[in-house]
Enzyme design. Sequence first.
Site, short mmCIF file in Angstrom:
data_model
loop_
_atom_site.label_atom_id
_atom_site.label_comp_id
_atom_site.label_asym_id
_atom_site.label_seq_id
_atom_site.Cartn_x
_atom_site.Cartn_y
_atom_site.Cartn_z
N LYS A 1 -16.90 11.05 3.51
CA LYS A 1 -15.48 11.37 3.32
C LYS A 1 -14.61 10.44 4.16
O LYS A 1 -13.94 10.86 5.09
CB LYS A 1 -15.19 12.82 3.73
N CYS A 2 -14.62 9.17 3.82
CA CYS A 2 -13.92 8.16 4.61
C CYS A 2 -13.28 7.18 3.63
O CYS A 2 -13.81 6.96 2.53
CB CYS A 2 -14.91 7.45 5.53
N GLY A 3 -12.19 6.58 4.02
CA GLY A 3 -11.55 5.59 3.17
C GLY A 3 -12.42 4.38 2.90
O GLY A 3 -12.21 3.66 1.93
#
Length: 174
Positions: free
Chosen positions: A47-49
């Site tokens: 869940k990271c850019g």
Amino acid sequence: MGASPSSPAAIREKSIHEFLVKDNHGNDVDLGRYRGKVLLVVNVASKCGFTDKNYTQLTEVYNKYKNKDFEILAFPCNQFLSGEPLTSQQAENFACERYKAEYPIFQKIRVNGPDTAPVYKFLKASKTGFLGSRIKWNFTKFLVDKDGIVIDRYSPTTEPLLIERDIQKALGEI
């Protein structure tokens, strides 16, 4: 004055091959099994850019070099804005199902602070980055030679495909 825990003097190990880590089921994995292979070690998060681009390119790089003494070692980490809320098993399933990852994805670890995993203490002491020895964010990468020595460290914004030339050099292809 004594050495700090992440200083090179405090790290007795001379190569990554001297460490035991845990797979996502909690079983010991001796990193000595990767002796003779070039390694790209990366702290990953679902869940990271940076997740989509990194996982996509890690799979692409892995598929190009997996039969040429190259391995990616992925360590899920939840230390950066809860970027990895999944369990170790869920993190592996996510990478394998969504990004077709075939490389090992180990148990969740800590890469900074007092509970830093020993292998990451070694990596950080071997090559410092923008923030000194601290890991800046998800998807910080370390390139390790066939003898287990850290060659270089790459920031989270360095895409895996941009490391390809360094991988080729480490493999002796150029």
